[in-house]
Design a protein around this motif. Structure first.
Motif, PDB file in Angstrom:
ATOM      1  N   PHE A 300       9.204  -5.319  12.262  1.00 54.50           N
ATOM      2  CA  PHE A 300       8.303  -5.790  11.210  1.00 54.50           C
ATOM      3  C   PHE A 300       8.289  -7.313  11.154  1.00 54.50           C
ATOM      4  CE2 PHE A 300       7.737  -1.773   8.664  1.00 54.50           C
ATOM      5  CZ  PHE A 300       6.371  -1.916   8.479  1.00 54.50           C
ATOM      6  N   MET A 301       9.454  -7.921  11.271  1.00 50.62           N
ATOM      7  CA  MET A 301       9.518  -9.385  11.259  1.00 50.62           C
ATOM      8  C   MET A 301       8.656  -9.981  12.367  1.00 50.62           C
ATOM      9  SD  MET A 301      13.550 -10.166  10.736  1.00 50.62           S
ATOM     10  CE  MET A 301      14.442  -9.836   9.228  1.00 50.62           C
ATOM     11  N   TRP A 302       8.792  -9.411  13.554  1.00 49.28           N
ATOM     12  CA  TRP A 302       8.028  -9.914  14.699  1.00 49.28           C
ATOM     13  C   TRP A 302       6.529  -9.775  14.468  1.00 49.28           C
ATOM     14  CZ3 TRP A 302       4.632  -7.761  18.245  1.00 49.28           C
ATOM     15  CH2 TRP A 302       4.362  -8.527  19.389  1.00 49.28           C
ATOM     16  N   LEU A 303       6.111  -8.613  13.975  1.00 53.16           N
ATOM     17  CA  LEU A 303       4.692  -8.374  13.735  1.00 53.16           C
ATOM     18  C   LEU A 303       4.133  -9.361  12.715  1.00 53.16           C
ATOM     19  CD1 LEU A 303       4.888  -4.485  13.630  1.00 53.16           C
ATOM     20  CD2 LEU A 303       3.596  -5.804  15.309  1.00 53.16           C
ATOM     21  N   MET A 304       4.897  -9.625  11.660  1.00 49.92           N
ATOM     22  CA  MET A 304       4.421 -10.581  10.658  1.00 49.92           C
ATOM     23  C   MET A 304       4.510 -12.012  11.163  1.00 49.92           C
ATOM     24  SD  MET A 304       5.533  -9.038   6.923  1.00 49.92           S
ATOM     25  CE  MET A 304       7.194  -8.495   7.341  1.00 49.92           C
ATOM     26  N   ASP A 305       5.525 -12.315  11.950  1.00 48.50           N
ATOM     27  CA  ASP A 305       5.654 -13.658  12.514  1.00 48.50           C
ATOM     28  C   ASP A 305       4.489 -13.969  13.445  1.00 48.50           C
ATOM     29  OD1 ASP A 305       6.968 -16.128  12.886  1.00 48.50           O
ATOM     30  OD2 ASP A 305       7.938 -15.404  14.709  1.00 48.50           O
ATOM     31  N   GLN A 306       3.988 -12.952  14.139  1.00 49.83           N
ATOM     32  CA  GLN A 306       2.846 -13.134  15.027  1.00 49.83           C
ATOM     33  C   GLN A 306       1.521 -13.197  14.269  1.00 49.83           C
ATOM     34  OE1 GLN A 306       3.096 -13.564  18.450  1.00 49.83           O
ATOM     35  NE2 GLN A 306       5.263 -13.690  17.979  1.00 49.83           N
ATOM     36  N   GLY A 307       1.534 -12.880  12.993  1.00 48.47           N
ATOM     37  CA  GLY A 307       0.299 -12.943  12.209  1.00 48.47           C
ATOM     38  C   GLY A 307      -0.665 -11.824  12.536  1.00 48.47           C
ATOM     39  N   ILE A 308      -0.151 -10.658  12.930  1.00 47.70           N
ATOM     40  CA  ILE A 308      -1.025  -9.570  13.375  1.00 47.70           C
ATOM     41  C   ILE A 308      -1.667  -8.849  12.196  1.00 47.70           C
ATOM     42  CG2 ILE A 308      -1.040  -7.329  14.556  1.00 47.70           C
ATOM     43  CD1 ILE A 308       1.219  -8.443  16.341  1.00 47.70           C
ATOM     44  N   TYR A 309      -0.886  -8.621  11.131  1.00 56.23           N
ATOM     45  CA  TYR A 309      -1.381  -7.827  10.013  1.00 56.23           C
ATOM     46  C   TYR A 309      -1.764  -8.709   8.826  1.00 56.23           C
ATOM     47  CZ  TYR A 309       0.585  -3.679  12.321  1.00 56.23           C
ATOM     48  OH  TYR A 309       0.868  -2.680  13.195  1.00 56.23           O
ATOM     49  N   ASP A 310      -2.826  -8.309   8.146  1.00 52.94           N
ATOM     50  CA  ASP A 310      -3.199  -8.899   6.867  1.00 52.94           C
ATOM     51  C   ASP A 310      -2.645  -8.077   5.711  1.00 52.94           C
ATOM     52  OD1 ASP A 310      -5.263 -11.028   7.776  1.00 52.94           O
ATOM     53  OD2 ASP A 310      -5.884  -9.199   8.797  1.00 52.94           O
ATOM     54  N   ILE A 311      -2.346  -6.799   5.964  1.00 54.19           N
ATOM     55  CA  ILE A 311      -1.725  -5.905   4.998  1.00 54.19           C
ATOM     56  C   ILE A 311      -0.630  -5.145   5.738  1.00 54.19           C
ATOM     57  CG2 ILE A 311      -2.026  -3.927   3.449  1.00 54.19           C
ATOM     58  CD1 ILE A 311      -5.149  -5.659   4.430  1.00 54.19           C
ATOM     59  N   VAL A 312       0.600  -5.176   5.212  1.00 50.02           N
ATOM     60  CA  VAL A 312       1.682  -4.420   5.847  1.00 50.02           C
ATOM     61  C   VAL A 312       1.857  -3.099   5.114  1.00 50.02           C
ATOM     62  CG1 VAL A 312       2.898  -6.358   6.860  1.00 50.02           C
ATOM     63  CG2 VAL A 312       3.440  -5.676   4.525  1.00 50.02           C
ATOM     64  N   GLN A 313       2.176  -2.058   5.880  1.00 50.04           N
ATOM     65  CA  GLN A 313       2.204  -0.698   5.342  1.00 50.04           C
ATOM     66  C   GLN A 313       3.470   0.060   5.741  1.00 50.04           C
ATOM     67  OE1 GLN A 313      -1.679   0.417   7.143  1.00 50.04           O
ATOM     68  NE2 GLN A 313      -2.233   1.009   5.056  1.00 50.04           N
ATOM     69  N   PRO A 314       4.634  -0.379   5.300  1.00 49.94           N
ATOM     70  CA  PRO A 314       5.798   0.467   5.570  1.00 49.94           C
ATOM     71  C   PRO A 314       5.622   1.809   4.875  1.00 49.94           C
ATOM     72  CG  PRO A 314       6.312  -1.171   3.888  1.00 49.94           C
ATOM     73  CD  PRO A 314       4.962  -1.525   4.442  1.00 49.94           C
ATOM     74  N   ASP A 315       5.975   2.874   5.553  1.00 49.96           N
ATOM     75  CA  ASP A 315       5.977   4.183   4.899  1.00 49.96           C
ATOM     76  C   ASP A 315       7.289   4.302   4.135  1.00 49.96           C
ATOM     77  OD1 ASP A 315       6.755   7.144   4.747  1.00 49.96           O
ATOM     78  OD2 ASP A 315       4.644   7.249   5.305  1.00 49.96           O
ATOM     79  N   LEU A 316       7.212   4.675   2.864  1.00 43.07           N
ATOM     80  CA  LEU A 316       8.399   4.677   2.018  1.00 43.07           C
ATOM     81  C   LEU A 316       9.453   5.674   2.484  1.00 43.07           C
ATOM     82  CD1 LEU A 316       6.774   4.302  -1.505  1.00 43.07           C
ATOM     83  CD2 LEU A 316       7.615   2.518   0.034  1.00 43.07           C
TER      84      LEU A 316
END
Length: 418
Positions: A300-316
């Motif tokens: 998740f850190m990598w995906l957000m660091d790359q700026g890929i997602y505008d909305i993150v959706q972890p499944d609870l």
């Protein structure tokens, strides 16, 4: 404004401990400033232990079955009880993992040390080699039962323990579970979902799930404009491709979604096709959402660091529970994006969503709602547990905020592992 990727692509790493992880490493590699911030958030506690004054030693955690229903019960040495309702299709397949590889790390320990216990569970018995949805769903169910226990003993709702409640209601969207039906039929279905709940937002499915063909593409191109035309300009419309497209088709469909002012585009490419998702994200202005299949904090850190997602959706559930998901939400907040968790449905998934939403500041305007379709026998004094005018009241009572039918709990049969 559409984001841009922040760094040269590197291979994502597995989950790991983040103590001292902001230091430079060998061979000249230095984490980005965003990654350093994410690591600090990952290392910071979510559960506010100081709000639970006395120690709560977990005497036992067990799994029970009552007909089609499954639930976990955490019991303290003082006889206090916390309960988590589980999705039968998961529990009946993963219960040996829960009983043999997860529960032993929690029994005999102080429930206030929940986050440390989760970390120890991941590292203990070489469980990091078991990392995946089956493992983390089990951790999530154990965690929620313990959170319910902590809330009941301290007379506080879960959200208060996990950072403090910031809202009493949450806006919901209904997600259609249909795919492959004619466009006109799907629009009628979406209208029905809106009418029965007053929801201001809906989500429908595109593609053919992890693939596309001529029939699914024809339906996509008919459905996208028809939904907007029928529901009107004021409706919030989300779409979920479930990883159906390659880059070319992902961008092609995305351009049509942009034309009809779609509010987000979930998982255009297969969830583990990271480079393809980057390419689609760079090629579009529509907000890209994703993350429901992720189980690794580092991923998740990598995906957000790359700026890929505008909305993150972890499944609870898939991601391992509320405390881990709240950390992802806080990482997202630190870079100015929203967290709208994925709800895997059944049992009391909608209730876990509500407690998450009660204490997370940067949730999106609408959260996924699938309701109590399993008819788990619970009641709340402060909430009907049903949406009214597109909003659901978040229960205020201790723990999860609901009471299970005592007879339902009493009739549960203990499940044992070999």
């Amino acid at each position: 404004m559409k984001k841009t990727a922040g760094a040269t692509l590197i291979a994502p790493l597995a989950a790991c401990s983040y103590e001292g992880a902001d230091k430079s490493t060998s061979n000249g590699y230095t984490p980005s400033d965003r990654l350093k911030q994410f690591r600090k958030i990952a290392a910071s506690p979510v559960l506010q232990k100081e709000k639970v004054k006395q120690s709560i030693i977990i005497e036992s955690i067990n799994i029970y079955q009552n007909g089609k229903h499954f639930f976990l019960k955490a019991v303290s040495t003082d006889g206090a009880v916390g309960i988590c309702s589980g999705n039968g299709k998961y529990i009946k397949n993963i219960y040996p993992i829960i009983l043999n590889r997860i529960i032993p790390h929690f029994e005999g320990k102080d429930a206030r040390d929940l986050e440390m216990l989760i970390e120890n569970t991941y590292m203990g018995m070489l469980n990091y080699k078991w990392q995946g949805l089956a493992f983390w769903v089990g951790v999530a169910y154990v965690e929620i039962a313990i959170l319910d226990l902590l809330g009941r003993v301290s007379s506080q709702p879960i959200g208060e323990l996990l950072g403090g409640r910031v809202r009493e209601q949450v806006g919901i969207y209904y997600a259609s579970g249909k795919r492959g039906n004619p466009a006109e039929e799907e629009v009628e279905h979406l209208q029905g979902l809106v009418e029965k709940s007053g929801a201001k937002a809906v989500k429908y499915r595109l593609g053919a799930r992890m693939r596309y063909d001529s029939a699914s593409t024809k339906r996509d191109k008919e459905l996208i404009p028809l939904v907007r035309k029928t529901l009107g300009d004021d409706a919030t419309i989300y779409t979920d491709a479930n990883g159906s497209y390659d880059v070319a088709m992902g961008i092609h469909i995305g351009k049509i979604l942009e034309e009809y002012a779609t509010d987000f585009y979930e998982e255009p490419c297969p969830f583990d096709h990271y480079e393809e998702t980057v390419a689609v994200s760079k090629g579009l202005n529509i907000p890209i959402a994703g993350g429901e299949e992720e189980v690794s904090t580092r991923q998740f850190m990598w995906l957000m660091d790359q700026g890929i997602y505008d909305i993150v959706q972890p499944d609870l559930l898939f991601y391992g529970g509320l405390t881990r998901s709240i950390k992802i939400a806080r990482m997202a907040q630190s870079i100015g994006i929203k967290c709208t968790p994925h709800i895997s449905g059944k049992a009391l998934g909608f209730l876990y969503m509500a407690q998450f939403a009660s204490c997370v500041r940067n949730i999106g305007p609408y959260q996924e709602f699938k309701g109590n379709s399993d008819k788990v026998p619970v009641e709340s004094l402060s909430s009907s547990l049903q949406p009214q005018n597109g909003l659901i009241d978040i229960p205020k009572e201790p723990g999860l905020g609901v009471e299970f039918d005592p007879e339902f709990i009493a009739k549960g049969k203990l499940i044992r592992s070999i």
